[in-house]
Design a protein around this motif. Sequence first.
Motif, short mmCIF file in Angstrom:
data_model
loop_
_atom_site.label_atom_id
_atom_site.label_comp_id
_atom_site.label_asym_id
_atom_site.label_seq_id
_atom_site.Cartn_x
_atom_site.Cartn_y
_atom_site.Cartn_z
N ALA A 94 115.55 60.20 -16.01
CA ALA A 94 115.61 60.68 -17.40
C ALA A 94 115.88 59.52 -18.37
N ILE A 95 116.74 58.59 -17.97
CA ILE A 95 117.04 57.44 -18.82
C ILE A 95 115.79 56.58 -19.02
N ALA A 96 115.07 56.31 -17.94
CA ALA A 96 113.85 55.51 -18.05
C ALA A 96 112.84 56.17 -18.98
N PRO A 117 110.39 62.68 -8.88
CA PRO A 117 109.35 61.65 -9.07
C PRO A 117 109.69 60.75 -10.24
N PRO A 118 109.20 59.51 -10.24
CA PRO A 118 109.46 58.61 -11.36
C PRO A 118 108.74 59.08 -12.61
N PRO A 119 109.22 58.68 -13.78
CA PRO A 119 108.56 59.09 -15.02
C PRO A 119 107.24 58.36 -15.22
N GLN A 120 106.41 58.91 -16.07
CA GLN A 120 105.16 58.24 -16.42
C GLN A 120 105.42 57.23 -17.52
N GLU A 157 109.34 48.81 -23.06
CA GLU A 157 108.64 48.55 -21.82
C GLU A 157 109.68 48.63 -20.72
N VAL A 158 109.55 49.58 -19.83
CA VAL A 158 110.59 49.86 -18.84
C VAL A 158 110.12 49.47 -17.44
#
Length: 399
Positions: free
Chosen positions: A217-219, A239-242, A228-229
């Motif tokens: 959620a933070i990313a 799952p990781p964020p898009q 840019e993360v």
Amino acid sequence: MLQGKRVLLIIGGGIAAFKSLDLIRRLKERGCAVTPVLTKAGAEFVTPLSVSALAGVKVHDALFDLTSEAEMGHIELSRSADLVVVAPATADLMAKMAGGLANDLASTLLLATDKRVLIAPAMNVRMWDHPATQRNLATLRGDGVLTVGPNEGDMACGEYGPGRMAEPLEIVAAIGAALAAGPLKGKHILVTSGPTHEPIDPVRYIANRSSGAQGTAIAAALAALGAEVTFVTGPADVPPPQGVRVVRVQTAREMLEAVQAALPADAAVFAAAVADWRVASASASKIKKDGKGLPTLEFAENPDILATVSQMTDGRPGLVVGFAAETDDVIGHATAKRARKGCDWILANDVSPETGIMGGTENAVTLITAEGAEDWPRMGKDEVARRLAQRIADAITVG
């Protein structure tokens, strides 16, 4: 977010070029204008007619188009878009970009543009892992080129591993983040998330109950503000964020290596629940129950990633944020941890079983800084992430 935006899409040569057709459709659905550039190799996989039909405009494929070049068309093309996207970005295209070559329309546009560039790499896993490609990737990132993917999975060549081009919707999200006019635009932020798995033998490991939900959620919240993360994640449940660069790891030592490789960064958020210890000598074979008693496991201490980065003398992020998951004397332990590790902020939370926070959808944190402790009310992890992202933006940007 993409309504009225203009993207110059360079389609490289590779089987992943077929995904670019869907990418064009997805961008058009969102009101984004797409100007396609098809490389000679790309035309071996998708036709100019199909690309043009989906984009609704002419496909550009030749550097020496006399009509356009009379007005320096390649310069106009390179600068009229809001963002230049290369999908797929082949090993050859990445090498040309890193070396500053300009021997065809695509490479000339990339050298002449004054706009941000986003690449979606796609190639065989061996090509991706090759030192030359990794050197080129490091050069491009150092030049400010954004990346999305590649993903890990089965490939058309029959091999498995990293090298698959990101899916169209992932690229759309990355384009949206790149074009976002948020306060963190132009900032690189590192986020760690999830647990680490420390092997005992090939089938057993030491871990903890982290789901990775808060770090994810933070990313996502930081990317939504234009950052840019780089997202370094252990084997999380979610799952990781898009729209972020994902680096997958298993162990604490792998996570430290990935973190060091991702620096420099303007800020770093260490939300991962890293195992403090590992088995000193993991067995190469499954440990069997033989009736002779319990096996003896010798433990070794894992590297302290938060302390390592916080105490860097060269290249330390301007803001380092850690987490303290505690079960008693939460504020006292977290305050001592901030001083001991040397980080700027600590987010402390009570993860006692009765709170339901570890692995749950909500969190209740206390933000501890040099100025003191600030209690936040219990709220969804997405809201905690949005609040933290805004505080980070306020701290590292100049008004």
